[in-house]
Design a protein around this motif. Sequence first.
Motif, short mmCIF file in Angstrom:
data_model
loop_
_atom_site.label_atom_id
_atom_site.label_comp_id
_atom_site.label_asym_id
_atom_site.label_seq_id
_atom_site.Cartn_x
_atom_site.Cartn_y
_atom_site.Cartn_z
N GLU A 203 0.90 -1.10 -0.36
CA GLU A 203 -0.45 -0.19 0.36
C GLU A 203 0.42 1.42 -0.03
OE1 GLU A 203 -3.45 2.88 2.09
OE2 GLU A 203 -2.59 0.78 2.90
N PHE A 349 -10.16 -10.17 4.04
CA PHE A 349 -8.93 -9.39 3.47
C PHE A 349 -8.56 -10.49 3.60
CE2 PHE A 349 -10.87 -6.29 6.54
CZ PHE A 349 -10.58 -4.85 5.52
N PHE A 354 -3.28 -5.05 6.23
CA PHE A 354 -5.16 -4.07 5.48
C PHE A 354 -6.39 -4.92 6.87
CE2 PHE A 354 -4.04 -4.20 1.41
CZ PHE A 354 -3.01 -3.16 0.78
N ASP A 433 -10.38 -6.23 0.35
CA ASP A 433 -9.47 -5.73 -0.03
C ASP A 433 -9.57 -6.29 -1.72
OD1 ASP A 433 -8.84 -8.07 0.78
OD2 ASP A 433 -6.99 -7.33 1.54
N TYR A 467 -11.07 -1.53 -1.01
CA TYR A 467 -10.17 -1.02 -1.43
C TYR A 467 -9.20 -1.50 -2.10
CZ TYR A 467 -5.34 0.74 -1.14
OH TYR A 467 -3.87 0.47 -1.84
N CYS A 469 -5.72 -1.64 -3.86
CA CYS A 469 -4.24 -1.86 -3.80
C CYS A 469 -3.48 -2.28 -5.08
CB CYS A 469 -3.86 -2.43 -2.73
SG CYS A 469 -2.23 -2.56 -2.51
N ASN A 496 -6.67 1.76 2.85
CA ASN A 496 -7.31 -0.03 3.26
C ASN A 496 -8.21 1.21 4.80
OD1 ASN A 496 -7.84 -2.08 4.39
ND2 ASN A 496 -6.87 -1.53 5.89
#
Length: 514
Positions: A203, A349, A354, A433, A467, A469, A496
Amino acid sequence: MATSSRFYPNLYKDSVSLMTVSARVTSIPGIEAASVVMASATNVDNLAQAGLGAFEVRPNDLVVAVAGTEEACDEALAVADKLLSAAPADSGESTAAAPTTSIQMAVAADPSVNLALISVPGDYAAAEAMKALRLGLDVMVFSDNVSVEAELALKQYAREADLMVMGPDCGTSIVNGIPLGFANVVRRGPIGVVGASGTGTQEVTVRIHQNGSGVSQALGTGGHDLADAIGGISMLHGLAALDSDPSTTVIILVSKPPSAAVAAKVLAAAQASAKPIVVIFLGADPASITADGVYGAASLAQAADMAVALASGQQPRSGDIAISPEIHTTLGDLAGSMAPDQRYVRGVFSGGTFCFEAQLVHRSHGITAHSNTPVTGNTALTDIRTSRQHTIIDMGDDEFTQGRPHPMIDPSGKDARIRDEIADPTTAVVLFDVVLGYGSADDPTAELISIIESARAEGSTVAFIGYVCGTDLDPQDRTKAVAGLRSAGVLVASSNAEAALWSATLITARGVDR
């Protein structure tokens, strides 16, 4: 459910290749579990614990074990056989040359080699890493299941020889612009990173790229480096190396909470550096880190933002993440549309860091969650297969990956868990994520988007917050992934921590038990 297996005598494949084959096999309809591994003692034990069979094989044999319908098992073994038997791509070199079968042969063939990537079963990784160190090579140990004693011996030897050991269990590094392990494609630039966290490093480097700057080096240390038993040897070496690197002007140090003694040692070294250093020790008060030339960050994203500012000659800004009026309104509307029983966040996740950061954000809003990897104050799940109240889980943890590839390689298990969470009438938010880059699935959102669209069509009022990444340079199409998720009704955050903040805000707006 049937089980079936096949073994290949004296066939070696590295860990990343094996995980890729395992992902392909697992994706076959009707396969419940699959494992493609070298037959080390640890791996053979894991196969037995996963219910995939008992094997009498040698460590240099390769084992394929599957469980599912009989037809699916037959197909899976055939697919694995084809993939494992495929000839390597033509390198243009003469096939008459003797193959390179040792690190020593590789160094003899090319004395300019200065880095070895170790990706063998953990039972043998330390021995191979020590061979590389004795040949004067820096080492990245992708392998896990290496004892603390062996890790310490490797790092002590490396320190005396002015070399660096990245790992064991180092999943992410970027060396001289080359992504190693699970890593993203980012432009080169003035910011160096030393990270004891794989997805945390991802990230930070992604955010640097998205902010218009670049990365000189990103050096992983392995997750155990900042424990008392190791003492931060690799982080201290990486810090010193970047401090003396003329192409690096700002340094970021990334870790989950280190031990107090090691944190003090690392921060002392940071204060002695000639360069500005941003430190993110997840969960630590930034004020306790900040000193002359050292800037404490509250989140992974903020660490990257501060470093980019410093690299541009500006003073970094601190403070909480702001929620725009538009997002506030959207979150309020979603909260108001839910049934009375919808009260819980379900975080699913693939990145361990994260998951950790998301738990911290929810805890800061008074929301206590269950997890298979709980932060301080949260509760361990008694059964990882079943969520309880607020639940935030790391599906990349060993408990979930025995007999299955990591969810970044094969997201099908993670997608199935999200489907289950949507079906739970008490779920208010599904938080997740998506990790792009080398090593990750070619299209990690396809099935997920289908699941979300189906839920929407059936009238689900669950809020989806995610999110992504990744960068525009990654092998996957980040723009397409984000657009696809948004078109399915997902709120896609820029980091995140921001995604977790949106989730915590919505749960708070529900006004139910926290």
